[in-house]
Design a protein around this motif. Structure first.
Motif, mmCIF file in Angstrom:
data_model
loop_
_atom_site.group_PDB
_atom_site.id
_atom_site.type_symbol
_atom_site.label_atom_id
_atom_site.label_comp_id
_atom_site.label_asym_id
_atom_site.label_seq_id
_atom_site.Cartn_x
_atom_site.Cartn_y
_atom_site.Cartn_z
ATOM 1 N N LYS A 129 0.849 -1.187 0.000
ATOM 2 C CA LYS A 129 0.000 0.000 0.000
ATOM 3 C C LYS A 129 0.884 1.237 0.000
ATOM 4 O O LYS A 129 1.905 1.272 0.694
ATOM 5 C CB LYS A 129 -0.884 0.034 1.253
ATOM 6 C CG LYS A 129 -1.734 -1.206 1.448
ATOM 7 C CD LYS A 129 -3.002 -1.156 0.635
ATOM 8 C CE LYS A 129 -3.932 -2.287 0.964
ATOM 9 N NZ LYS A 129 -4.021 -3.311 -0.037
ATOM 10 N N THR A 130 0.480 2.240 -0.741
ATOM 11 C CA THR A 130 1.192 3.516 -0.744
ATOM 12 C C THR A 130 0.856 4.243 0.556
ATOM 13 O O THR A 130 -0.323 4.449 0.870
ATOM 14 C CB THR A 130 0.791 4.368 -1.968
ATOM 15 O OG1 THR A 130 1.112 3.626 -3.143
ATOM 16 C CG2 THR A 130 1.536 5.690 -1.982
ATOM 17 N N VAL A 131 1.905 4.599 1.312
ATOM 18 C CA VAL A 131 1.706 5.280 2.601
ATOM 19 C C VAL A 131 2.226 6.710 2.579
ATOM 20 O O VAL A 131 2.067 7.440 3.552
ATOM 21 C CB VAL A 131 2.344 4.484 3.765
ATOM 22 C CG1 VAL A 131 1.655 3.130 3.920
ATOM 23 C CG2 VAL A 131 3.845 4.306 3.552
ATOM 24 N N GLY A 132 2.846 7.098 1.473
ATOM 25 C CA GLY A 132 3.351 8.459 1.350
ATOM 26 C C GLY A 132 3.993 8.638 -0.010
ATOM 27 O O GLY A 132 4.125 7.693 -0.796
ATOM 28 N N GLU A 133 4.352 9.872 -0.285
ATOM 29 C CA GLU A 133 5.032 10.155 -1.549
ATOM 30 C C GLU A 133 5.776 11.471 -1.432
ATOM 31 O O GLU A 133 5.504 12.285 -0.549
ATOM 32 C CB GLU A 133 4.039 10.206 -2.712
ATOM 33 C CG GLU A 133 3.012 11.316 -2.635
ATOM 34 C CD GLU A 133 2.047 11.291 -3.815
ATOM 35 O OE1 GLU A 133 2.430 11.784 -4.892
ATOM 36 O OE2 GLU A 133 0.937 10.770 -3.641
ATOM 37 N N ASP A 134 6.734 11.644 -2.328
ATOM 38 C CA ASP A 134 7.380 12.940 -2.494
ATOM 39 C C ASP A 134 7.324 13.265 -3.981
ATOM 40 O O ASP A 134 6.573 12.627 -4.735
ATOM 41 C CB ASP A 134 8.805 12.971 -1.904
ATOM 42 C CG ASP A 134 9.788 12.038 -2.610
ATOM 43 O OD1 ASP A 134 9.503 11.572 -3.738
ATOM 44 O OD2 ASP A 134 10.855 11.784 -2.036
ATOM 45 N N GLU A 135 8.084 14.215 -4.406
ATOM 46 C CA GLU A 135 8.016 14.652 -5.796
ATOM 47 C C GLU A 135 8.270 13.523 -6.785
ATOM 48 O O GLU A 135 7.632 13.435 -7.836
ATOM 49 C CB GLU A 135 9.034 15.780 -6.023
ATOM 50 C CG GLU A 135 9.038 16.330 -7.433
ATOM 51 C CD GLU A 135 10.106 17.397 -7.654
ATOM 52 O OE1 GLU A 135 10.254 17.815 -8.808
ATOM 53 O OE2 GLU A 135 10.796 17.800 -6.690
ATOM 54 N N HIS A 136 9.197 12.601 -6.440
ATOM 55 C CA HIS A 136 9.634 11.581 -7.390
ATOM 56 C C HIS A 136 9.227 10.151 -7.044
ATOM 57 O O HIS A 136 9.235 9.295 -7.922
ATOM 58 C CB HIS A 136 11.156 11.616 -7.522
ATOM 59 C CG HIS A 136 11.672 12.927 -8.012
ATOM 60 N ND1 HIS A 136 11.469 13.391 -9.294
ATOM 61 C CD2 HIS A 136 12.381 13.889 -7.386
ATOM 62 C CE1 HIS A 136 12.024 14.569 -9.440
ATOM 63 N NE2 HIS A 136 12.585 14.900 -8.291
ATOM 64 N N SER A 137 8.906 9.874 -5.782
ATOM 65 C CA SER A 137 8.740 8.480 -5.343
ATOM 66 C C SER A 137 7.457 8.263 -4.559
ATOM 67 O O SER A 137 6.937 9.169 -3.917
ATOM 68 C CB SER A 137 9.907 8.066 -4.448
ATOM 69 O OG SER A 137 11.116 8.153 -5.142
ATOM 70 N N TYR A 138 6.997 7.011 -4.616
ATOM 71 C CA TYR A 138 5.958 6.525 -3.710
ATOM 72 C C TYR A 138 6.654 5.727 -2.621
ATOM 73 O O TYR A 138 7.596 4.969 -2.894
ATOM 74 C CB TYR A 138 4.977 5.610 -4.429
ATOM 75 C CG TYR A 138 4.136 6.296 -5.475
ATOM 76 C CD1 TYR A 138 3.219 7.283 -5.133
ATOM 77 C CD2 TYR A 138 4.245 5.936 -6.813
ATOM 78 C CE1 TYR A 138 2.440 7.912 -6.100
ATOM 79 C CE2 TYR A 138 3.474 6.544 -7.785
ATOM 80 C CZ TYR A 138 2.572 7.538 -7.413
ATOM 81 O OH TYR A 138 1.822 8.145 -8.374
ATOM 82 N N PHE A 139 6.165 5.855 -1.384
ATOM 83 C CA PHE A 139 6.662 5.069 -0.270
ATOM 84 C C PHE A 139 5.587 4.045 0.039
ATOM 85 O O PHE A 139 4.414 4.387 0.237
ATOM 86 C CB PHE A 139 6.965 5.961 0.936
ATOM 87 C CG PHE A 139 7.937 7.050 0.582
ATOM 88 C CD1 PHE A 139 9.293 6.760 0.443
ATOM 89 C CD2 PHE A 139 7.511 8.342 0.333
ATOM 90 C CE1 PHE A 139 10.188 7.750 0.071
ATOM 91 C CE2 PHE A 139 8.418 9.343 -0.025
ATOM 92 C CZ PHE A 139 9.744 9.044 -0.160
ATOM 93 N N MET A 140 5.972 2.767 0.047
ATOM 94 C CA MET A 140 5.010 1.691 0.157
ATOM 95 C C MET A 140 5.346 0.768 1.328
ATOM 96 O O MET A 140 6.492 0.638 1.713
ATOM 97 C CB MET A 140 4.974 0.897 -1.156
ATOM 98 C CG MET A 140 4.683 1.755 -2.382
ATOM 99 S SD MET A 140 4.598 0.826 -3.929
ATOM 100 C CE MET A 140 2.847 0.446 -3.919
ATOM 101 N N GLU A 141 4.273 0.158 1.868
ATOM 102 C CA GLU A 141 4.427 -0.792 2.978
ATOM 103 C C GLU A 141 3.558 -2.015 2.734
ATOM 104 O O GLU A 141 2.503 -1.923 2.109
ATOM 105 C CB GLU A 141 3.941 -0.167 4.304
ATOM 106 C CG GLU A 141 4.919 0.754 4.960
ATOM 107 C CD GLU A 141 4.430 1.214 6.324
ATOM 108 O OE1 GLU A 141 3.321 0.836 6.759
ATOM 109 O OE2 GLU A 141 5.171 1.965 6.959
ATOM 110 N N PHE A 142 4.044 -3.112 3.282
ATOM 111 C CA PHE A 142 3.279 -4.357 3.314
ATOM 112 C C PHE A 142 3.251 -4.803 4.769
ATOM 113 O O PHE A 142 4.298 -4.911 5.400
ATOM 114 C CB PHE A 142 3.944 -5.434 2.452
ATOM 115 C CG PHE A 142 3.211 -6.747 2.442
ATOM 116 C CD1 PHE A 142 2.300 -7.025 1.437
ATOM 117 C CD2 PHE A 142 3.432 -7.683 3.434
ATOM 118 C CE1 PHE A 142 1.623 -8.237 1.415
ATOM 119 C CE2 PHE A 142 2.748 -8.890 3.429
ATOM 120 C CZ PHE A 142 1.844 -9.161 2.420
ATOM 121 N N GLN A 143 2.036 -5.044 5.292
ATOM 122 C CA GLN A 143 1.941 -5.480 6.688
ATOM 123 C C GLN A 143 1.273 -6.823 6.781
ATOM 124 O O GLN A 143 0.495 -7.189 5.974
ATOM 125 C CB GLN A 143 1.153 -4.465 7.525
ATOM 126 C CG GLN A 143 1.912 -3.159 7.623
ATOM 127 C CD GLN A 143 1.219 -2.171 8.544
ATOM 128 O OE1 GLN A 143 0.042 -1.908 8.411
ATOM 129 N NE2 GLN A 143 1.977 -1.621 9.460
#
Length: 143
Positions: A129-143
């Motif tokens: 799941k996408t939990v955040g982003e910045d200009e260039h990237s998505y930050f993702m987590e799997f729990q």
């Protein structure tokens, strides 16, 4: 898949291979994101968390890089598969193994992906799941 995936810790002897691999796998995404693709910047990305770098071997032949930190959470810093080996399920199998191991240990798996990199669809298909982003990237987590 009748193939054997193994890993060996990356060493200084692997730098040329890793430069070539990263140039082929990541520089197009960096260029599309208007980020630097020069040799020095590429080398710095390779050396980032280098102690966590492992060469991915398929039937004893190098086919990629996995840079991972297994601590309180599992952080996948880099996963690169040689373009000649992409589309064969290697990245998916490696990630499934990581997710299975983390789940058994009750750990979250984190990674980031450039918005221009289609690998984000693989991650989503595996349950990230996408939990955040910045200009260039998505930050993702799997729990």
């Amino acid at each position: 898949m009748n193939t054997i995936i193994t890993y060996k810790k990356a060493s200084e002897n692997d730098i040329d291979y890793l430069l070539d691999l990263r140039t082929k796998t990541m520089n197009p995404h960096y260029a599309n994101s208007h980020l630097p693709t020069d040799r020095e910047t590429t080398l710095q990305r390779i050396l980032y968390q280098f102690d966590k770098a492992h060469i991915i071997l398929l039937n004893d032949e190098p086919v990629g890089l996995l840079k991972i930190n297994r601590g309180d959470k599992t952080e996948v810093f880099q996963l690169q598969i040689d373009p000649t080996q992409q589309g064969k399920g290697l990245g998916k199998k490696i990630l499934k193994d990581i997710l299975e191991e983390a789940s058994k240990e009750g750990k979250t798996v984190e990674l980031s992906v450039l918005k221009t990199n289609k690998a984000q669809y693989l991650y989503t298909s595996l349950g990230f799941k996408t939990v955040g982003e910045d200009e260039h990237s998505y930050f993702m987590e799997f729990q």
